[in-house]
Scaffold this motif. Structure first.
Motif, short mmCIF file in Angstrom:
data_model
loop_
_atom_site.label_atom_id
_atom_site.label_comp_id
_atom_site.label_asym_id
_atom_site.label_seq_id
_atom_site.Cartn_x
_atom_site.Cartn_y
_atom_site.Cartn_z
N ALA A 52 12.64 23.76 10.08
CA ALA A 52 13.09 23.00 11.24
C ALA A 52 12.87 23.79 12.52
O ALA A 52 12.44 23.25 13.53
N ALA A 80 10.65 22.77 15.85
CA ALA A 80 11.27 22.51 17.14
C ALA A 80 10.70 23.40 18.24
O ALA A 80 10.71 23.03 19.40
N GLU A 126 8.16 22.02 21.12
CA GLU A 126 8.38 21.05 22.18
C GLU A 126 9.60 21.30 23.05
O GLU A 126 9.96 20.48 23.85
N ARG A 141 6.73 14.91 12.72
CA ARG A 141 7.79 15.76 12.19
C ARG A 141 9.05 14.99 11.85
O ARG A 141 9.88 15.46 11.10
N VAL A 142 9.19 13.82 12.41
CA VAL A 142 10.45 13.10 12.20
C VAL A 142 10.58 12.68 10.75
O VAL A 142 9.60 12.28 10.15
N ARG A 160 17.04 25.14 18.88
CA ARG A 160 16.79 26.30 19.73
C ARG A 160 17.64 26.25 20.97
O ARG A 160 18.12 27.25 21.44
N GLN A 169 17.62 20.71 24.74
CA GLN A 169 16.31 20.14 24.47
C GLN A 169 16.46 18.66 24.17
O GLN A 169 17.48 18.23 23.62
N SER A 218 12.53 16.00 20.53
CA SER A 218 11.84 17.17 20.00
C SER A 218 12.49 17.69 18.72
O SER A 218 12.10 18.72 18.21
N LEU A 219 13.50 17.00 18.21
CA LEU A 219 14.19 17.49 17.02
C LEU A 219 13.58 16.94 15.74
O LEU A 219 12.98 15.87 15.74
N SER A 220 13.79 17.65 14.65
CA SER A 220 13.37 17.15 13.34
C SER A 220 14.37 16.11 12.86
O SER A 220 15.46 15.98 13.43
N GLY A 221 14.01 15.40 11.81
CA GLY A 221 14.87 14.34 11.30
C GLY A 221 16.26 14.84 10.92
O GLY A 221 17.27 14.24 11.26
N GLN A 275 17.76 17.53 11.99
CA GLN A 275 18.48 17.96 13.18
C GLN A 275 19.04 16.76 13.93
O GLN A 275 20.17 16.80 14.43
N GLN A 283 15.78 19.21 4.74
CA GLN A 283 16.60 18.48 5.69
C GLN A 283 17.74 17.75 4.98
O GLN A 283 18.85 17.68 5.49
#
Lengths: 447, 274
Positions: free
Chosen positions: A20, A24, A27, A446-447, B148, B152, B156-159, B161, B191
């Motif tokens: 993850a 991140a 971006e 990435r989602v 991070r 943000q 820009s986050l992953s699923g 997150q 995840q």
């Protein structure tokens, strides 16, 4: 018991974060994680290369326009003080109308009627101050014009939000209707459609001065110094407080850089305006229109960035369903956006009337609104909602004004000017769409 | 080993359910979506709500969340009869729902999303510092540490997150019951683990957690209790140890199961043996 055993033995530590985190990193806006100016700058260049460029393209565009027109304009007059002030006055109307349009664009809507809303506002004000007919004081006329424009926005906004009509269609109808209303207002009185601001009457004079009046050079310097100092203190203290309480904040050097940049721009603008730019006699000082535009810019920036209302506008533009579930009154916020849009257009109309020295049947509101949309989009405001800043109106307005002014200096008429402006808009949205598509597909993966 | 696990889970169980629903019925025109549903949600427990497509899982969730109003039945919150007629009523009780679509605005950052609709103000202006501190505190208490920067944008986050942010948003408001609608449906292995850990952490803080899921791996990994809906009826609810995979599948597909797993009769749930 297998299930509960498995649970009891499941590690309580944080999950493996590597995947993850790597995803991140790409971006995150660079200013959020950078610890020093150098790091910030490197992160920023990475981001530009990956397609998310902020206001950089429009600044480069402005520089390009300046270089080209300075090189090819007769006697290289483009950068003369006279022309630069003139350029700002021409751009002011585009800037204010673009700032108006941003309220609609942030929602993912559009308002095509603001050109003629501005026309109606200008016509009302110019008619009301006429000493031979209504004899209103300048402030009464201005208030009436702005209220009229706000009313236009309230009606259109209500139709769009309460009856769920398309903003495109409602404001397209508004464009036609308001064109008629403007002609109707201009037809009143003995002016054959051309009420003028010429004359010694103080009310006429005040409206005329909105664009053409100047502030005494000394006052200009002092005022500029006060504003820049206040802004610098605000920026410095705010960033400092956030740094000290361990919140996300830019590095010290970046805060300083911002302050220096603002100061330099302000000093250069005032210095240019304070050069005597008259062929005979004296014409110097900052034109009124600069503080007027800056007040519109400042008020709307504070409203959109620092208040609950502004937050909801962005939320609705980004995800209306999320806003609805958060308890936001979508209809009210949307309607107010259309009110503010038309109200700001009214300010633009007053400036335009002042620029023309009166109002005329020939005001082309359809063209004005297209310039306004173009200005906002060129500077990076999205047509799909949720992304944009009031600052984009200022920068985009300067680009449109720069092209308009440069073509005028070359002695070209409107034909090439339309074509060039249209091409610039096409290039801007193409670059925008392509770069955003690159960025979006990256995050979508990435989602 | 079995005894130890029992003691651990007993110590967490409140005597009375936090939310008790009795005889819930809901119809949409002629279509009866829920019949006489009794469901208990306990503080400090993860209850998994299972059921095939169309079994009424989302309708039940939305009734509890106040989006739909029940036609029959009664809710008891901490043993007091309550009415849940709107999402606002639910929020006042401390019920928060994380829907499958998460309802996050991509263009806003994490802090802005977490406070959306409940911004803190300072003289009429947004109090960003205060909100950022609270958001950071909530995220770190849930050990959501992979982002991070909390400034943000959510885009820009992953699923996982994003799911974590949505959950953190739900627990910020002193909520007592958090319902997660298919929280792992779109997630990969790492995840998924992150989100399930998060659900466990909520439970350990003493919240009642309801997880709606199709995925039996997830259900058995995280659930203390399992409730199964079949064609709008709640056919069984009991502690997770009373089920195995096959019995849950049987209940989900036929509404009954002939399998008998070791039962622990301490629980007040409807017995599930067919």
């Amino acid at each position: 018991m297998e299930a509960s055993l498995a649970r009891a033995e499941a590690p309580e530590s944080a999950p493996d974060p590597t995947a993850a985190t790597e995803a991140a990193t790409l971006e995150v806006p660079p200013e959020l994680v950078a610890q020093s100016l150098g790091e910030w700058f490197r992160a920023w260049t990475t981001r530009i290369r990956s397609g998310d460029s902020g206001v950089l393209p429009v600044i480069l565009g402005l520089i390009l326009i300046t270089i080209v027109f300075q090189a090819i304009s007769p006697h290289h007059v483009f950068l003369s003080a006279d022309n630069l002030v003139n350029l700002f006055q021409q751009s002011a109307v585009f800037m204010v109308l673009a700032m108006a349009e941003i309220f609609a664009l942030l929602l993912g809507e559009i308002d095509l009627s603001i050109g003629y809303a501005a026309g109606v506002g200008g016509a009302i004000a110019v008619q009301l101050v006429q000493p031979t007919t209504t004899r209103w004081p300048w402030w009464g006329a201005i208030i009436a014009a702005l209220l009229g424009c706000a009313l236009i926005g309230a009606i259109q906004g209500s139709l769009i939000t309460r009856l769920r009509l398309s903003s495109l269609i409602v404001t397209l109808a508004g464009l036609l209707i308001l064109n008629g209303v403007m002609l109707f207002v201009l037809g009143l009185g003995p002016f054959s459609g051309y009420p003028s601001l010429a004359g010694a009457n103080p009310n006429l004079q005040f409206l005329y001065q909105l664009m053409w009046g100047t502030i005494d050079p000394t006052v200009s310097w002092v005022g500029m110094a006060v504003i820049v100092t206040a802004l610098a203190c605000f920026l410095w203290l705010g960033d400092n407080r956030r740094r000290q309480s361990g919140l996300v904040a830019p590095p010290v050097s970046l805060t300083l850089l911002k302050i220096v940049l603002i100061a330099v721009v302000a000093i250069v603008v005032v210095a240019i305006c304070n050069i005597n730019r008259a062929a005979f006699g004296t014409l110097e000082g900052v034109p009124w229109v600069i503080p007027i535009v800056l007040v519109v810019f400042g008020v709307w920036t504070v409203l959109l960035q620092r208040t609950r209302f502004g937050r909801y506008v962005y939320a609705i533009g980004g995800n209306p369903e999320a806003a609805r579930r958060a308890g936001v009154d979508l209809a009210a916020i949307r309607t107010w956006c259309f009110v503010f849009c038309s109200l700001t257009a009214g300010v633009g109309g007053l400036l335009y009337a002042s620029y023309l020295g009166g109002m005329s049947n020939n005001v082309n509101g359809g063209q004005l609104v297209l310039y306004a949309v173009a200005a906002a989009v060129i500077a990076g405001t999205s047509l799909f909602g949720g992304r944009g800043k009031v600052l984009h109106g200022l920068l985009g307005g300067l680009v449109i004004g720069g092209i308009y002014n440069g073509m005028y200096l070359l002695g070209l008429d409107v034909k090439p000017q339309f074509i060039v402006t249209g091409l610039v808009l096409l290039v801007a949205i193409t670059i925008d769409a392509l770069s955003r598509r690159g960025a979006t597909s990256g995050s979508a993966a990435r989602v | 080993m079995e005894g130890v696990a029992e003691v651990v889970s007993e110590s967490r169980v409140a005597a009375e359910p936090l939310l008790k629903a009795r005889g819930l019925g809901k119809h949409f025109g002629p279509v009866q979506a829920l019949y006489d549903v009794d469901v208990d949600l306990y503080a400090g427990q993860v209850t998994a709500l299972c059921g095939d497509n169309g079994a009424g899982k989302s309708v039940l969730t939305k009734c509890i969340a106040g989006i739909y109003q029940i036609d029959q039945g009664q809710f008891f919150w901490e043993d007091h009869p309550v009415h849940v007629r709107s999402p606002r009523d639910a929020a006042r009780l401390g019920i928060e729902t994380v829907y499958q679509d998460l309802a996050l605005a991509d263009n806003l950052d994490i802090v802005q999303n977490m406070f959306l609709g409940r911004e803190r103000l300072n003289n009429g202006f947004l109090n960003e510092d205060d909100m950022e501190r609270s958001a950071a505190r909530t995220l770190s208490s849930l050990r959501v540490t992979t982002v991070r920067s909390i400034r943000q944008p959510v885009a820009s986050l992953s699923g996982g997150q994003r799911q974590s942010v949505a959950v953190a948003k739900a627990v910020m408001w002193n909520s007592k019951l958090v319902m997660l609608d298919e929280p792992t449906a779109a997630l990969g292995v790492v995840q998924t683990r992150m989100v399930l850990d998060l659900a466990r952490r909520l439970r350990d803080r003493g919240l009642a957690v309801m997880v709606i899921s199709h995925n039996l791996n997830d259900v058995f990994e995280v659930a203390d209790r399992i409730a199964v809906l079949y064609l709008g009826r709640l056919v069984v609810q009991d502690r997770a140890s009373a089920f195995d995979r096959q019995s849950v599948v049987d209940y989900m597909t036929t509404g009954a199961s002939s399998r008998t797993v070791q039962r622990s009769d301490a629980d007040g749930g409807k017995p599930g043996q067919g």
